[in-house]
Design a protein around this motif. Sequence first.
Motif, PDB file in Angstrom:
ATOM      1  N   TYR A  48      -6.505   3.716   8.028  1.00 18.68           N
ATOM      2  CA  TYR A  48      -6.343   3.757   6.575  1.00 18.68           C
ATOM      3  C   TYR A  48      -5.941   5.156   6.107  1.00 18.68           C
ATOM      4  CZ  TYR A  48      -7.716   3.811   1.655  1.00 18.68           C
ATOM      5  OH  TYR A  48      -7.728   3.976   0.303  1.00 18.68           O
ATOM      6  N   GLY A  49      -6.537   6.199   6.701  1.00 20.78           N
ATOM      7  CA  GLY A  49      -6.148   7.565   6.353  1.00 20.78           C
ATOM      8  C   GLY A  49      -4.708   7.863   6.717  1.00 20.78           C
ATOM      9  N   ALA A  50      -4.278   7.344   7.866  1.00 19.20           N
ATOM     10  CA  ALA A  50      -2.882   7.549   8.258  1.00 19.20           C
ATOM     11  C   ALA A  50      -1.934   6.862   7.282  1.00 19.20           C
ATOM     12  CB  ALA A  50      -2.667   7.029   9.674  1.00 19.20           C
ATOM     13  N   GLN A  51      -2.337   5.676   6.798  1.00 20.02           N
ATOM     14  CA  GLN A  51      -1.477   4.965   5.848  1.00 20.02           C
ATOM     15  C   GLN A  51      -1.407   5.709   4.507  1.00 20.02           C
ATOM     16  OE1 GLN A  51       0.380   2.296   6.615  1.00 20.02           O
ATOM     17  NE2 GLN A  51       1.306   2.606   4.600  1.00 20.02           N
ATOM     18  N   ASN A  52      -2.530   6.262   4.060  1.00 28.93           N
ATOM     19  CA  ASN A  52      -2.499   7.084   2.842  1.00 28.93           C
ATOM     20  C   ASN A  52      -1.630   8.322   3.028  1.00 28.93           C
ATOM     21  OD1 ASN A  52      -4.079   5.520   1.133  1.00 28.93           O
ATOM     22  ND2 ASN A  52      -5.993   6.414   1.869  1.00 28.93           N
ATOM     23  N   GLU A  53      -1.719   8.891   4.217  1.00 28.12           N
ATOM     24  CA  GLU A  53      -0.866  10.036   4.512  1.00 28.12           C
ATOM     25  C   GLU A  53       0.600   9.644   4.508  1.00 28.12           C
ATOM     26  OE1 GLU A  53      -1.922  13.036   4.697  1.00 28.12           O
ATOM     27  OE2 GLU A  53      -0.023  13.994   5.271  1.00 28.12           O
ATOM     28  N   MET A  54       0.875   8.420   4.978  1.00 30.64           N
ATOM     29  CA  MET A  54       2.261   7.936   4.937  1.00 30.64           C
ATOM     30  C   MET A  54       2.740   7.793   3.499  1.00 30.64           C
ATOM     31  SD  MET A  54       4.994   6.956   6.509  1.00 30.64           S
ATOM     32  CE  MET A  54       4.533   6.613   8.202  1.00 30.64           C
ATOM     33  N   HIS A 100       4.260   1.091   1.026  1.00 32.89           N
ATOM     34  CA  HIS A 100       3.185   1.777   1.736  1.00 32.89           C
ATOM     35  C   HIS A 100       1.920   1.875   0.885  1.00 32.89           C
ATOM     36  CE1 HIS A 100       4.988   2.957   5.526  1.00 32.89           C
ATOM     37  NE2 HIS A 100       6.100   3.367   4.899  1.00 32.89           N
ATOM     38  N   THR A 101       2.107   2.112  -0.406  1.00 34.48           N
ATOM     39  CA  THR A 101       0.940   2.174  -1.298  1.00 34.48           C
ATOM     40  C   THR A 101       0.239   0.832  -1.369  1.00 34.48           C
ATOM     41  OG1 THR A 101       2.064   3.886  -2.612  1.00 34.48           O
ATOM     42  CG2 THR A 101       0.188   2.760  -3.626  1.00 34.48           C
ATOM     43  N   GLN A 106      -4.119  -2.863   0.530  1.00 34.68           N
ATOM     44  CA  GLN A 106      -4.516  -4.070   1.263  1.00 34.68           C
ATOM     45  C   GLN A 106      -5.406  -3.728   2.465  1.00 34.68           C
ATOM     46  OE1 GLN A 106      -0.933  -6.158   2.255  1.00 34.68           O
ATOM     47  NE2 GLN A 106      -0.600  -6.903   0.163  1.00 34.68           N
ATOM     48  N   LEU A 107      -5.085  -2.634   3.153  1.00 38.18           N
ATOM     49  CA  LEU A 107      -5.925  -2.227   4.284  1.00 38.18           C
ATOM     50  C   LEU A 107      -7.333  -1.864   3.829  1.00 38.18           C
ATOM     51  CD1 LEU A 107      -3.498  -0.023   6.429  1.00 38.18           C
ATOM     52  CD2 LEU A 107      -4.229  -2.370   6.869  1.00 38.18           C
ATOM     53  N   ALA A 108      -7.423  -1.212   2.667  1.00 34.89           N
ATOM     54  CA  ALA A 108      -8.742  -0.845   2.160  1.00 34.89           C
ATOM     55  C   ALA A 108      -9.559  -2.077   1.784  1.00 34.89           C
ATOM     56  CB  ALA A 108      -8.600   0.081   0.958  1.00 34.89           C
ATOM     57  N   ASP A 109      -8.874  -3.099   1.199  1.00 39.81           N
ATOM     58  CA  ASP A 109      -9.592  -4.277   0.719  1.00 39.81           C
ATOM     59  C   ASP A 109      -9.880  -5.290   1.820  1.00 39.81           C
ATOM     60  OD1 ASP A 109      -9.542  -3.156  -1.772  1.00 39.81           O
ATOM     61  OD2 ASP A 109      -7.738  -4.243  -2.426  1.00 39.81           O
ATOM     62  N   ILE A 208       2.256  -7.858   7.859  1.00 37.79           N
ATOM     63  CA  ILE A 208       3.325  -8.858   7.692  1.00 37.79           C
ATOM     64  C   ILE A 208       3.935  -8.764   6.296  1.00 37.79           C
ATOM     65  CG2 ILE A 208       3.758 -11.336   7.556  1.00 37.79           C
ATOM     66  CD1 ILE A 208       1.793 -11.718   9.824  1.00 37.79           C
ATOM     67  N   ASN A 209       3.074  -8.598   5.300  1.00 40.35           N
ATOM     68  CA  ASN A 209       3.597  -8.453   3.941  1.00 40.35           C
ATOM     69  C   ASN A 209       4.422  -7.179   3.787  1.00 40.35           C
ATOM     70  OD1 ASN A 209       2.356 -10.830   3.125  1.00 40.35           O
ATOM     71  ND2 ASN A 209       0.450  -9.774   2.543  1.00 40.35           N
ATOM     72  N   PHE A 210       4.033  -6.128   4.505  1.00 39.09           N
ATOM     73  CA  PHE A 210       4.786  -4.874   4.431  1.00 39.09           C
ATOM     74  C   PHE A 210       6.154  -5.010   5.095  1.00 39.09           C
ATOM     75  CE2 PHE A 210       5.646  -0.485   4.329  1.00 39.09           C
ATOM     76  CZ  PHE A 210       6.091  -0.093   5.587  1.00 39.09           C
ATOM     77  N   LEU A 211       6.174  -5.687   6.217  1.00 37.39           N
ATOM     78  CA  LEU A 211       7.438  -5.845   6.954  1.00 37.39           C
ATOM     79  C   LEU A 211       8.115  -7.150   6.534  1.00 37.39           C
ATOM     80  CD1 LEU A 211       6.151  -4.741  10.481  1.00 37.39           C
ATOM     81  CD2 LEU A 211       7.400  -3.362   8.833  1.00 37.39           C
ATOM     82  N   LYS A 212       8.535  -7.187   5.309  1.00 38.07           N
ATOM     83  CA  LYS A 212       9.176  -8.413   4.810  1.00 38.07           C
ATOM     84  C   LYS A 212      10.488  -8.695   5.540  1.00 38.07           C
ATOM     85  CE  LYS A 212       7.306  -8.176   0.121  1.00 38.07           C
ATOM     86  NZ  LYS A 212       7.629  -8.071  -1.315  1.00 38.07           N
ATOM     87  N   LYS A 213      11.253  -7.641   5.714  1.00 35.43           N
ATOM     88  CA  LYS A 213      12.551  -7.859   6.345  1.00 35.43           C
ATOM     89  C   LYS A 213      12.425  -8.110   7.853  1.00 35.43           C
ATOM     90  CE  LYS A 213      15.140  -5.058   3.027  1.00 35.43           C
ATOM     91  NZ  LYS A 213      16.060  -3.922   2.835  1.00 35.43           N
ATOM     92  N   GLY A 214      11.259  -7.755   8.409  1.00 33.66           N
ATOM     93  CA  GLY A 214      11.068  -8.013   9.840  1.00 33.66           C
ATOM     94  C   GLY A 214      10.178  -9.205  10.110  1.00 33.66           C
TER      95      GLY A 214
END
Length: 662
Positions: A48-54, A100-101, A106-109, A208-214
Amino acid sequence: MPAVDKLLLEEALQDSPQTRSLLSVFEEDAGTLTDYTNQLLQAMQRVYGAQNEMCLATQQLSKQLLAYEKQNFALGKGDEEVISTLHYFSKVVDELNVLHTELAKQLADTMVLPIVQFREKDLTEVSTLKDLFGLASNEHDLSMAKYSRLPKKKENEKVKAEVVKEVAAARRKQHLSSLQYYCALNALQYRKRAAMMEPMLGFAHAQINFLKKGAEMFSQSMDSFLSSVADMIQSIQVELEAEAEKMRVSQQELLSVDEATYTPDFDLTTPQINRNLIQKAGYLNLRNKTGLVTTTWERLYFFTQGGNLMCQPRGAVAGGLIQDLDNCSVMAVDCEDRRYCFQITTPNGKSGIILQAESRKENEEWICAINNISRQIYLTDNPEAVAIKLNETALQAVTPITSFRKKQESSCPSQTLRNSEMENDKIVPKEAVIVPEVEELIAPGTPIQFDIVLPATEFLDQNRGGRRTNPFGETEEDTFPEAEDSLLQQMFIVRFLGSMAVKTDNSTEVIYEAMRQVLAARAIHNIFRTTESHLMVTSQALRLIDPQTQVSRANFELTSVTQFAAHQENKRLVGFVVRLPESTGGESLSTYVFESNSEGEKICYAINLGKEIIEVQKDPEALAQLMLSIPLTNDGKYVLLDDQPDDSDGSPSANRGAESEA
């Protein structure tokens, strides 16, 4: 889903060591789960911290792309395409930043929050209930100790009523806390499965929701797998709700029992006593002497197993032998102004242990059960029927013998009772004739001694008599004077496994059978402790020496060793048969089994050489011939075997195990 292990709520009130042992397994599992959950939470928080950093990184990247236009490059002419391209990339990065936000949220919840809730709610609840259960157990133990100290005087009825009420309240409190604790541990087995999978399911959906195009990269099987995981979590939740409802109903039923369940000695006038028991289990107070006139009482869990009285302290995995009940006697006694006490006396008339039951019913049932077991009726085809016949004999032990005259009367039963006992003594179990070959070697039911508890001089006192024992623990033969004059002296490191009486010494098969029974008995009774000794083989005797004090534990004349052999498969097992005279004029045969650091064949070779030296000592020429047949080392020592022991630890005793001096 496969079934889960559960604690039986019905056993919460009895609070036996078996239940406590099973409870310790659940507690260990909960502790392991807590440690793993903390580690898993740290890993998820790192993601989760890495995702916030992203999110911060992409936001900063977008600003930097737009800042390119504002830079005053000295040679910035012709950068319009670069600027427009960077503007486009900035929009793409902004869109990615939004994704990413959203992914971080979603990762937090769905990933971090469920595991945090599981740790803070479920695991904390189990820990709190554990503490409450421990406090209730301690309070119950204190109340039972206070109750056990109640005297039998009638003027203390008011105090007795208050103590009984206190015991009942403490027992109810312990029962309630144990039921809640057991239910929480049972529910934890379901919750931990869902808690481990639910965060990862949320993580997968967020990605999966983040990678819509993939999304096309995820095959139909992955989608079906994720849906199956969701269905599995749903099914676990349904099972948890059903099990919680079932445990709630069961808890209400168990708590709605009669007050007599919690109150000790509830029915004093006409208790329902079962006098035909052939096995019994429960808590008793054991009397221990702490000095010449001082004693203590310890509340322990006792149970009968075959012809043995076993004791299992709380928290122990298995019980230990306290008293052999075969042919023993039991009677109610008056002891230190305590109620419901009885004493077990050994067959040779020595006073055994004194125990205290918590009620009259328990006291009389223990006495009847021990009486039935002492007559070995548990070996018959129908023990309960035989117990009914011996009921009158068991009733004699219920009344305390307080005078010499009563004792004489009890020692002269009626002729009818004597005939009944003779008929029951003739009952022989059918199982004794299943393997006649074993019966010819070792009598069925022969007791096994797992430790050498007597010094050598006491051993000789019992078998030959007439010798004193030094009260400071040293024997008269500690200096081993004959070892200095012996032609053979060899030391081996051994561990005593057990000994038992045998019927014959005609072949080594009796040693193999004794090894089998000793190892089987150790496995059945969970006996793993062994006594390490130094086995000294001389041309005159076999000695077992304490490696710490150099005191002789046992001594066997080499002429009394009639058979010796090593195990055919386990090369470190060795045994020998000893023929010793008895005080009655006869002879006894006993087999001793050891585990050696070196090969058992080396010990057998040394014993055989010692016996050969005894045979040829009267003939000097034959003795010289025998000594010349043994090779010598450079320092003039006789080497008994060609190979040196490869498991020597460098100690003097281990080095002497490879050589002998002449």
